[in-house]
Design a protein around this motif. Sequence first.
Motif: not given
Length: 629
Positions: A180-209
């Motif tokens: 149960d504790q590990l499940e809660a930990e992974v749920l927190g990781r899902i929330v953290a990973a999905s918090a912000d959208p990914g983006w990529r600037n094709r002109w200079d290669g910068d971005g967030y994954e």
Amino acid sequence: MTSSDARIALSQFRAWAGEVVFKRGQDYELRGRVRELAATPEGGLVAWVHGSERYATRVNLRADQLAVDCTCPYSGTCKHAIAVALAYLNRPDQASPLPIALASDPRLVLLERQAATTVALAAQPAQPDAGPAQESTLHAFLAAYTQAELVALLLDLAQRFPEVRDALAVRQMLANDDADQLEAEVLGRIVAASADPGWRNRWDGDGYEPDYGPVYDGLKLLLNQGHADAVLSLGEHLLEAGINQVEQSRDEGETAAAVAMCLDVVFAALPASSLEPDEQLTWAIDALLRDDYGLCDGARDVLDEPYPPDAWSTVADALLDRLEELPASNGDFHREYQRRRLADFAILAFERAGREAEIIPLCEREARTGGSYQRVVEQLLAAGRSAEAEQWARTGIAATARQYPGIASALREVLRNLREEAGDWAMAAALRAEVFFDGPALPSLRALEAAAERAGVGPEVRAAARHYLETGHPPQPKARSVGGAVIPPWPLPETGIAPAERRHPLQFPQLGLLIELAISEGRPDEVLRWYDQREQARYAAINADIVADAIARAYPERAAAIWQGLAEARIAQTSPAAYEEAALFLRKLRRVWVAQGKAAAWRGLVEQLRATNKRKRRLVETLDALLRE
């Protein structure tokens, strides 16, 4: 690694690395992350690859396997190796050999040191109380610490490095058998990973994954420990959060690939869960129905598992109930799309349940309700019921011609194929005539003429079709005399299908097509005749260069005049790209004039153009190069 070997290996890259790693490596190569590419003495490749750090990467092809050495922490075929191989294949100058990396090359030195360390660690004893003589340097170093000192060291590392802290926390949960504790930990990781959208600037290669690595690791740990139901529960959260995140992301597909990689673990857990077989199938189908971004391809592997027919039968009945509950589409594209996908899975369930007799009745109902005419026609044809398929095709054409012309066109193609298979070439030609008269083009004209020849009415159809291109007058049931030429009566039968509505009227004569037709038949007189009428066609796209090519042998002076006009028009655009096009036309003009003994006149023309436009430096350079040829 030779060029041919590398190209053979390219077809295997996706299998060796996996889709996610392959796409990331492809992205690295496109963004220029591979630097100082060189060949190794044994025929491999080595390069620096700039990621979160700078990594030395070596690639070799050995016995149809990709051998990879990289200073990154990833084991196996990493994205850096894929990037190096692709950089080699996509070099601009394939003919030039790569520089050879010497044995003292810092990249090779780093890789050799890493290999030596790996061998030493592999040779250390598995038991912690092994003799000091067999211990590695690192093992001896740690063994000298007291328990308290080791605890202090690990706490310090956990404080400074989040990856160490997460790894220790997970091991603590596993040691306590606290799913149960590990499940809660992974749920927190899902929330953290999905918090912000990914983006990529094709002109200079910068971005967030987004980093879904911790989510993947947590799901795998849960699954390996036998907690498939917990993985499935987390999968519900992951699918919803992942879809929302991908909808908002503006990248090159990295976010979707990372979410899909984690969902693959969820679908791997599905057969091991406590759900009943029909519930497992329904879970996978529902995930696919929710997914518009290719995140749930792993669910298709679940559907390919050998589930019993009775489970599929239960799923089929449930899907039929859901179809009954869906409101009629009434032309709403989204609703129609939902119905089509749901019905597709119902058909799959019927097939797997051994209830094939219910498929066509379902398809007929869905054609009436949701407009899925192509599906019912395909099912009827597969069942050998071609007469019914033809009737449904005609019904579908009438129903979709206005709103979905692409579907109507596909159904017309079915009708033509059926008539041709039956040897009814007159009706097949009549159906092809409808396509031609609706949107005149050389391929549709050739297809019509070929079918008319098979029907034994080739000359009559050809005369009427070409008269239509020139005048816009459709075929008539009676013979006509036009300009001294007799247009025979239209010999093909009525199709019984209402003509499609045109959104924009056609312009006649169809000069572009008439010119294209005359060129294809090698008639330069006709090419020139229709080209000279171009002022009448405001919207006709006529390629004057192609016209000049077609008439150059028969009418060299006219071709030369066209090329000279094209060259002067390009020069007036004041664009380096336009100057290159002008040089192309001037070369063609030179070929004609030199054949006529007018080489001096051509040189004089180019020199005059140079003098008139002497302020255009790039043009002058282009013309000077042309004069030196």
